[in-house]
Write a protein that holds these residues in place. Structure first.
Motif, short mmCIF file in Angstrom:
data_model
loop_
_atom_site.label_atom_id
_atom_site.label_comp_id
_atom_site.label_asym_id
_atom_site.label_seq_id
_atom_site.Cartn_x
_atom_site.Cartn_y
_atom_site.Cartn_z
N LEU A 55 8.69 1.61 6.91
CA LEU A 55 7.90 2.15 5.81
C LEU A 55 8.64 3.22 5.02
O LEU A 55 8.36 3.44 3.85
CB LEU A 55 6.58 2.73 6.35
N GLU A 56 9.58 3.87 5.66
CA GLU A 56 10.23 5.00 5.02
C GLU A 56 11.13 4.59 3.87
O GLU A 56 11.17 5.24 2.83
CB GLU A 56 11.06 5.78 6.05
N ASN A 57 11.84 3.51 4.07
CA ASN A 57 12.86 3.17 3.08
C ASN A 57 12.40 2.11 2.08
O ASN A 57 13.21 1.43 1.47
CB ASN A 57 14.12 2.67 3.79
N LEU A 86 0.82 -1.20 0.00
CA LEU A 86 0.00 0.00 0.00
C LEU A 86 0.86 1.26 0.00
O LEU A 86 0.64 2.18 -0.77
CB LEU A 86 -0.93 0.01 1.22
N ILE A 87 1.84 1.26 0.87
CA ILE A 87 2.69 2.44 0.98
C ILE A 87 3.41 2.70 -0.34
O ILE A 87 3.53 3.84 -0.80
CB ILE A 87 3.73 2.28 2.13
N LEU A 88 3.85 1.62 -0.97
CA LEU A 88 4.52 1.76 -2.26
C LEU A 88 3.58 2.35 -3.30
O LEU A 88 3.98 3.18 -4.12
CB LEU A 88 5.02 0.40 -2.75
N GLU A 89 2.34 1.95 -3.25
CA GLU A 89 1.38 2.43 -4.23
C GLU A 89 1.10 3.92 -4.09
O GLU A 89 0.84 4.61 -5.07
CB GLU A 89 0.06 1.67 -4.08
N LEU A 141 3.92 7.27 7.65
CA LEU A 141 5.34 7.48 7.95
C LEU A 141 5.51 8.12 9.32
O LEU A 141 6.45 7.80 10.05
CB LEU A 141 5.99 8.37 6.89
N LYS A 142 4.59 9.00 9.65
CA LYS A 142 4.65 9.63 10.97
C LYS A 142 4.47 8.56 12.06
O LYS A 142 5.23 8.50 13.02
CB LYS A 142 3.55 10.68 11.06
#
Length: 472
Positions: A405-407, A336-339, A395-396
RNA sequence: GGCGCGGUACCCAAGUGGCUAAGGGAGAGGUCUGCAAAACCUCGAUUCGUCGGUUCGAAUCCGACCCGCGCCUCCA
């Protein structure tokens, strides 16, 4: 917004505030580095980490000290038995120093894999022998000790509320029944300095006013914490097993030696991880290490996710099944985060603020990570938030969750030549509508450990995490 | 024997006096897709170990009981 923490000392949830300004002085009991740390041990360090990250998230400055026990932890808390470092050294035909260095390094690598922030200071018991001797001398001068043929002991009868945290009722202790208390006056008395039976046989022994020997286990934490954090500080953590022996002993001698009370304001304890219905002890073996999980195809962070999904004060029943559930959830989260992509819009909507507050309330309520995760999933499901806004919030939150999730990046380009070639060939087949051929190639790639997903931006290659189907 | 914790759907797990009992995993159905995958949508506990009690009202408080587990040996 206040942080509430459950304090083992008072057995209540209390509002946390540092003793000194904005600085939290925090000591966590580290591992005895005589063997690998299994995932049960590691759960405790994930717990330390979320505590620390929660404090940082709330704007506190944190000074975190952790020890490595590399001497004097006997194989019995009745102050008998072998020194575990010495025993491991003999078994592996190495020096005690080498054993400590070897297992400490593995532990640190595992912590990195789990996104555990390193302590500001790591200290080893053997580097504070002089200070430990000095502390025993102070206790001796103040009349808290007595001598037996095998060492110097702390006299717990001199402390009025000994064992308060553990609710220890000396009469009720079974120790006297099962373990020879030797020359100790009471079951609860403990060794401050053990004399070597025959000087010269041990690898690790030192001269002291009482003779050649080595320090008792409980002294090191008092000495090293006071050295780096002062004689009174904010938080001390450890595994739940320490509630009854190690920590009451630390408290007794520290308060006796330093003349402060309470020595430490907040005591927090992480619950055990259980396997197949019971606790796993090192002596029985049989619990996985992070490396072993990796060999089975599990990402270390899947284990972190699993830890977050249960409150730290509740015992966690581990199984590969449950870990797989966590791995799936984490995978989905990463997808999801990548999307969503980057490029954050900066306008804060009302619901963003609402979610931020909910998240903060959850973590500040005695580190309720299950609830915090639930808030995260609500964000991801929210139809009124766009991708970048979701990513921003995620990310927060990840500053505390630490789920990497950040990297996140698409892993594809580093695939070997022949794999890339197959992907190309498959694309050609698809264009020619030769779907049988395309599917065959997909199967072939799967065998090589890659899955291909066709998207509007062309095929996407993904390293396949070989996920175990259910066992246990 | 002393001290303590827990029993919530197929699994994991929040919730500890009052809106429809969070969330995740698995499963089922659907959208999308050449087919998949990913993603998305929809559906899953009239009920919280059992039995009593308190209360206008309890998964949440009280009592009893049943079951599982931890510490007091090693271990986080």
């Amino acid at each position: 917004m206040a942080v509430f923490l459950y304090n083992s000392l008072t057995r209540k949830k209390e509002t946390f505030e540092p003793l000194k300004n904005n600085l939290v002085r925090f000591y966590s009991c580290g591992p005895t580095v005589y063997s690998y740390q299994h995932i049960g041990n590691l759960r405790t360090y994930v717990f330390n980490d979320i505590l620390k990250r929660t404090l940082l998230f709330n704007g506190y400055e944190v000074k975190h000290v952790m020890n490595y026990t590399d001497v004097g932890h006997l194989s019995s808390d009745a102050d008998t038995g072998e020194d575990r470092m010495e025993k491991a050294a003999q078994k592996e035909h190495k020096s005690a120093q080498d054993i400590a260095a070897f297992y400490a390094e593995i532990f640190e690598k595992d912590c990195v894999k789990l996104n555990i922030m390193p302590p500001d200071i790591i200290c080893r018991a053997t580097q504070y022998i002089k200070e430990q001797i000095e502390m025993v001398q102070v206790l001796e001068e103040k009349g808290f000790t007595y001598r037996t043929s095998d060492g110097i002991y702390f006299d717990t009868s001199k402390v009025e509320d000994y064992g308060q945290m553990g609710q220890i009722d000396e009469e009720g202790l079974e120790a006297g029944k099962r373990v020879d208390i030797g020359e100790k006056k009471r079951k609860t008395d403990f060794a401050l300095w053990k004399l070597s039976e025959k000087p010269g046989l041990r690898q690790q022994e030192w001269n002291s006013p009482w003779g050649i020997g080595f320090p008792g286990w409980h002294t090191e934490c008092c000495v090293m914490s006071s050295k780096h954090l002062g004689k009174q500080f904010d938080i001390h953590t450890g595994g739940e097993d320490h509630i009854t022996v190690h920590h009451p002993n630390e408290i007794a001698q520290a308060e006796a030696a330093f003349g402060v009370k309470p020595w430490v304001r907040f005591w927090l304890h992480g619950a055990f991880l259980l396997f197949k219905g019971e606790k796993v002890s090192k002596s029985k073996g049989g619990l996985y290490t992070i490396s072993e999980l990796e060999e089975m195809g599990f990402a270390p962070l899947a284990f972190r996710y699993l830890c977050l999904n249960t409150h730290y004060k509740k015992q966690l029943h581990f199984s590969l099944n449950v870990l797989e559930g966590a791995a799936n959830a984490l995978n989905r989260l990463h997808n999801l985060i990548l999307e969503y992509g980057a490029d954050p819009g900066d306008q804060k909507t009302k619901s963003e603020k609402k979610y931020s507050n909910e998240f903060r309330d959850a973590i500040n309520d005695d580190l309720n990570m299950p609830r915090a995760l639930s808030v995260l999933w609500s964000v991801l499901r929210d139809k009124d938030l766009d991708g970048p806004a979701k990513r921003n919030l995620a990310l927060k939150f990840d500053q505390v969750l630490g789920l990497g999730l950040e990297n996140l990046q698409e892993k594809k380009q580093d695939a070997p030549e022949d794999v890339l070639k197959l992907v190309e060939e498959r694309e050609k087949a698809r264009k020619d509508k030769n779907f049988a051929r395309a599917d065959a190639i997909r199967d072939e790639l799967l065998k090589l450990g890659y899955s291909v997903n066709d998207t509007s931006q062309g095929p996407k290659l993904k390293m396949q995490n070989s996920k175990l189907k259910t066992q246990n």
